[in-house]
Design a protein around this motif. Structure first.
Motif, mmCIF file in Angstrom:
data_model
loop_
_atom_site.group_PDB
_atom_site.id
_atom_site.type_symbol
_atom_site.label_atom_id
_atom_site.label_comp_id
_atom_site.label_asym_id
_atom_site.label_seq_id
_atom_site.Cartn_x
_atom_site.Cartn_y
_atom_site.Cartn_z
ATOM 1 N N ARG A 298 0.830 -1.211 0.000
ATOM 2 C CA ARG A 298 0.000 0.000 0.000
ATOM 3 C C ARG A 298 0.863 1.260 0.000
ATOM 4 O O ARG A 298 0.630 2.188 -0.792
ATOM 5 N N VAL A 299 1.835 1.292 0.888
ATOM 6 C CA VAL A 299 2.642 2.501 1.033
ATOM 7 C C VAL A 299 3.487 2.754 -0.208
ATOM 8 O O VAL A 299 3.633 3.900 -0.657
ATOM 9 N N TYR A 300 4.022 1.697 -0.788
ATOM 10 C CA TYR A 300 4.811 1.866 -2.018
ATOM 11 C C TYR A 300 3.929 2.390 -3.150
ATOM 12 O O TYR A 300 4.301 3.342 -3.854
ATOM 13 N N ALA A 301 2.769 1.767 -3.329
ATOM 14 C CA ALA A 301 1.899 2.136 -4.447
ATOM 15 C C ALA A 301 1.273 3.511 -4.273
ATOM 16 O O ALA A 301 1.080 4.246 -5.253
ATOM 17 N N GLN A 302 0.957 3.878 -3.034
ATOM 18 C CA GLN A 302 0.219 5.121 -2.801
ATOM 19 C C GLN A 302 1.119 6.317 -2.497
ATOM 20 O O GLN A 302 0.738 7.460 -2.766
ATOM 21 N N GLN A 303 2.301 6.077 -1.928
ATOM 22 C CA GLN A 303 3.136 7.189 -1.481
ATOM 23 C C GLN A 303 4.466 7.300 -2.236
ATOM 24 O O GLN A 303 4.851 8.389 -2.641
ATOM 25 N N PHE A 304 5.146 6.191 -2.407
ATOM 26 C CA PHE A 304 6.504 6.245 -2.950
ATOM 27 C C PHE A 304 6.516 6.306 -4.477
ATOM 28 O O PHE A 304 7.087 7.232 -5.072
ATOM 29 N N ALA A 305 5.893 5.324 -5.111
ATOM 30 C CA ALA A 305 5.952 5.232 -6.576
ATOM 31 C C ALA A 305 5.400 6.468 -7.284
ATOM 32 O O ALA A 305 6.026 6.954 -8.242
ATOM 33 N N PRO A 306 4.244 7.016 -6.876
ATOM 34 C CA PRO A 306 3.729 8.207 -7.582
ATOM 35 C C PRO A 306 4.671 9.405 -7.526
ATOM 36 O O PRO A 306 4.809 10.138 -8.507
ATOM 37 N N ARG A 307 5.338 9.603 -6.391
ATOM 38 C CA ARG A 307 6.266 10.729 -6.279
ATOM 39 C C ARG A 307 7.466 10.538 -7.205
ATOM 40 O O ARG A 307 7.932 11.494 -7.840
ATOM 41 N N LEU A 308 7.983 9.315 -7.261
ATOM 42 C CA LEU A 308 9.119 9.062 -8.136
ATOM 43 C C LEU A 308 8.746 9.220 -9.604
ATOM 44 O O LEU A 308 9.498 9.783 -10.400
ATOM 45 N N GLU A 309 7.563 8.724 -9.948
ATOM 46 C CA GLU A 309 7.110 8.842 -11.333
ATOM 47 C C GLU A 309 6.981 10.305 -11.735
ATOM 48 O O GLU A 309 7.389 10.697 -12.837
ATOM 49 N N ALA A 310 6.437 11.133 -10.828
ATOM 50 C CA ALA A 310 6.283 12.558 -11.128
ATOM 51 C C ALA A 310 7.629 13.250 -11.288
ATOM 52 O O ALA A 310 7.743 14.240 -12.022
ATOM 53 N N ALA A 311 8.647 12.733 -10.594
ATOM 54 C CA ALA A 311 9.984 13.324 -10.679
ATOM 55 C C ALA A 311 10.828 12.704 -11.779
ATOM 56 O O ALA A 311 11.997 13.079 -11.961
ATOM 57 N N GLY A 312 10.270 11.745 -12.523
ATOM 58 C CA GLY A 312 10.999 11.118 -13.602
ATOM 59 C C GLY A 312 12.029 10.098 -13.148
ATOM 60 O O GLY A 312 12.985 9.803 -13.871
ATOM 61 N N VAL A 313 11.826 9.541 -11.948
ATOM 62 C CA VAL A 313 12.754 8.540 -11.415
ATOM 63 C C VAL A 313 12.164 7.156 -11.634
ATOM 64 O O VAL A 313 11.020 6.888 -11.266
ATOM 65 N N GLU A 314 12.937 6.261 -12.214
ATOM 66 C CA GLU A 314 12.480 4.903 -12.475
ATOM 67 C C GLU A 314 13.065 3.924 -11.459
ATOM 68 O O GLU A 314 14.196 4.093 -11.001
ATOM 69 N N VAL A 315 12.287 2.910 -11.118
ATOM 70 C CA VAL A 315 12.765 1.824 -10.271
ATOM 71 C C VAL A 315 13.187 0.682 -11.183
ATOM 72 O O VAL A 315 12.358 0.078 -11.869
ATOM 73 N N ALA A 316 14.480 0.395 -11.179
ATOM 74 C CA ALA A 316 15.006 -0.620 -12.094
ATOM 75 C C ALA A 316 14.704 -2.030 -11.632
ATOM 76 O O ALA A 316 14.585 -2.955 -12.454
#
Length: 522
Positions: A298-316
């Motif tokens: 939940r926390v990854y999908a709702q808090q972490f991933a959206p912020r990284l996506e908005a900043a153009g950061v990819e999780v390899a």
């Protein structure tokens, strides 16, 4: 009081536990402030390997005593203040810090809030409240046997039982809580016995024997602990670095509060924001390890991933770590390292708490894998900095609990009127200390009593729901002594509101602050 000795709980494979049976290198010239609770949580993540049925005498769950009776003896040598320590403030420390130490608090500070003239009515199904007293249980987690088992040093946190006694005497003299005197019952919990069985025994002792209205948790990491108190209608004030998201708080409402710490949602969101602002992701390849749980997902999908996506950061590379048994836990970490190498990962973020970073660093050493790590207070940064300084180059993140994360040269001691108030209470009781670490748990206890004092004028009934409504009315007016800042918002049961960015400094082999206080809501 000293808990009876018990067999050491260490897995047969010593490599399964970071630093198990291994003494860290001597680092003279800096304060040895090991986060033994951090190591403990790593050791007990695989509870089935270490837990065993325990009786009250063995766990310390039968060691409670009313603080308003005879003074308690220290639970162990680590709780006794050094006779040669100085008074709480130090001019040199204050000058080096980024804030100026405040002047001693007014002696009448404890009377700042209006105390009800008579007892506030008691709500239905509310335990631990009589016409004259309200029972509050305080858990002191004793980590001395953990230190002995793993060959580690423990920080001097002073005589924590005497600290509780000083606080109870002080606040009772100022009117107590809800028109009643506070009867505090201290339980010393032997941390090395921690496991589901021991936590249930501890809960039953506090809810059935003590019949407490409220309990202050300081090192309870088992999943069954909090539902047990909830089912007994016992109000919880949790000061444990135990990850709980909004969904978890709502499930236990209104009995579960973490008034000084943030929700895990806010913590992870704040971490992502801070790393982006610090440009920590730049030029690197990011990998994520996450405890295999609904909370992490939940926390990854709702808090972490959206912020990284908005900043153009990819999780390899994203890797789930199953903590249910040692084989799965170790194999999942090894597979994550293989996946990271294939993806070229050189920066790692951990989601889900459970001191996963400490475990992963220890495993990475055996595989000659040395990425940069993102850290929060929930990842035992002080423990990692002391034990694995060679692995923390480039590490950065956020701090929410200064007494456990940084040295006093990073933040003046005392740093606020609230911290000065608590320090003055301990000094007036004849307790000596020289650095924040000596009273870091005492500051958490002090904040709970101060919160109850300030909420008392707003009470319409003494119950979990009544305290909740009263605390919400405080809004942002409460200044905490133990954390950077709190704010209470209707519908929320976690108060932690501010964090500070920090990074690892190889010069001091410690974490240093790099930014001003930031609000989780901004």
């Amino acid at each position: 009081m000293i808990a009876p000795a018990r067999p050491r709980c260490c897995p047969p494979n010593r490599d399964a536990v970071p630093a198990c049976g291994r003494r860290p290198p001597d680092r003279t010239g800096r304060w040895m402030r090991l986060r033994v609770p951090g190591l403990l949580l790593a050791a007990i993540t695989l509870a089935a390997a270490c837990s065993e049925p325990v009786d009250e005498a063995a766990t310390g769950t039968g060691q409670a005593q009313a603080v308003d009776q005879a003074p308690a003896e220290p639970a162990d040598d680590t709780q006794s203040a050094d006779a040669d320590t100085a008074q709480p403030t130090d001019a040199d420390t204050a000058e080096a810090a980024d804030q100026t130490a405040v002047e001693p608090a007014d002696a009448d500070t404890a009377e700042a809030a209006d105390v009800p003239a008579g007892p506030v009515p008691v709500g239905p199904d509310t335990p631990g409240v009589s016409d004259d007293t309200v029972t509050i249980s305080i858990i002191i987690t004793d980590t001395s046997m953990v230190a002995q088992a793993f060959g580690l040093e423990v920080p001097d946190e002073g005589d924590r039982e005497a600290q509780v006694e000083a606080l109870v005497d002080h606040f009772n003299a100022a009117g107590g809580f809800a028109g009643r005197q506070i009867e505090a019952k201290v339980t010393v919990f032997n941390a090395i016995t921690d496991g589901p069985v021991a936590e249930e025994a501890l809960c039953n002792k506090i809810t059935q024997d003590d019949q407490a209205f409220a309990v202050v948790l300081t090192g309870q990491f088992q999943e069954n602990a909090r539902p047990c108190y909830h089912n007994a209608n016992t109000l919880m004030f949790d000061a444990t670095l135990y990850p709980v998201d909004v969904a978890g708080f709502e499930e236990l409402a209104p009995y579960y509060w973490s008034p000084l710490l943030p929700t895990y949602d806010d913590l992870v969101g704040g971490l992502a924001d801070a790393l982006i602002e610090e440009d920590w992701f730049a030029g690197g390849t990011l990998g994520v390890i996450a405890i295999d749980s609904g909370l992490s997902e939940r926390v990854y999908a709702q808090q972490f991933a959206p912020r990284l996506e908005a900043a153009g950061v990819e999780v390899a590379s994203y890797n789930s770590i199953d903590p249910t048994d040692s084989t799965s836990f170790n194999n999942d970490q090894l597979q994550a390292i293989i996946n990271f190498r294939e993806a070229g990962v050189d920066k790692v973020v951990a989601i889900g708490g459970s001191r996963l970073v400490s475990w992963f660093i220890d495993t990475s050493i055996t595989q000659n894998f040395a990425p940069e790590y993102a850290l929060t207070s929930y990842d035992a940064p002080d423990f990692n900095a002391f034990n694995y300084p060679e692995m923390l180059g480039g590490a950065g993140g956020i701090s929410v609990l200064p007494g456990y994360d940084i040295d006093d040269d990073q933040l003046a001691f005392p740093a606020s009127a609230a911290e000065q108030e608590c320090a003055d209470i301990f000094t007036a009781a004849g307790l000596e200390f020289s650095v924040r670490t000596n009273i870091r748990t005492g500051l958490l206890f002090c904040d709970v009593f101060r919160l109850l004092r300030d909420a008392s004028p707003h009470l319409t009934e003494v119950s979990a729901a009544g305290v909740t409504e009263a605390v919400w009315q405080l809004g942002d007016s409460f200044e905490a002594a133990s954390v950077y800042g709190v704010e209470f918002t209707e519908g929320s049961y976690a108060g932690g509101d501010l964090y500070r960015r920090f990074r690892f400094d190889p010069g001091c082999e410690c974490m240093v602050l790099t930014g001003d206080p930031a609000d989780f809501d901004e």
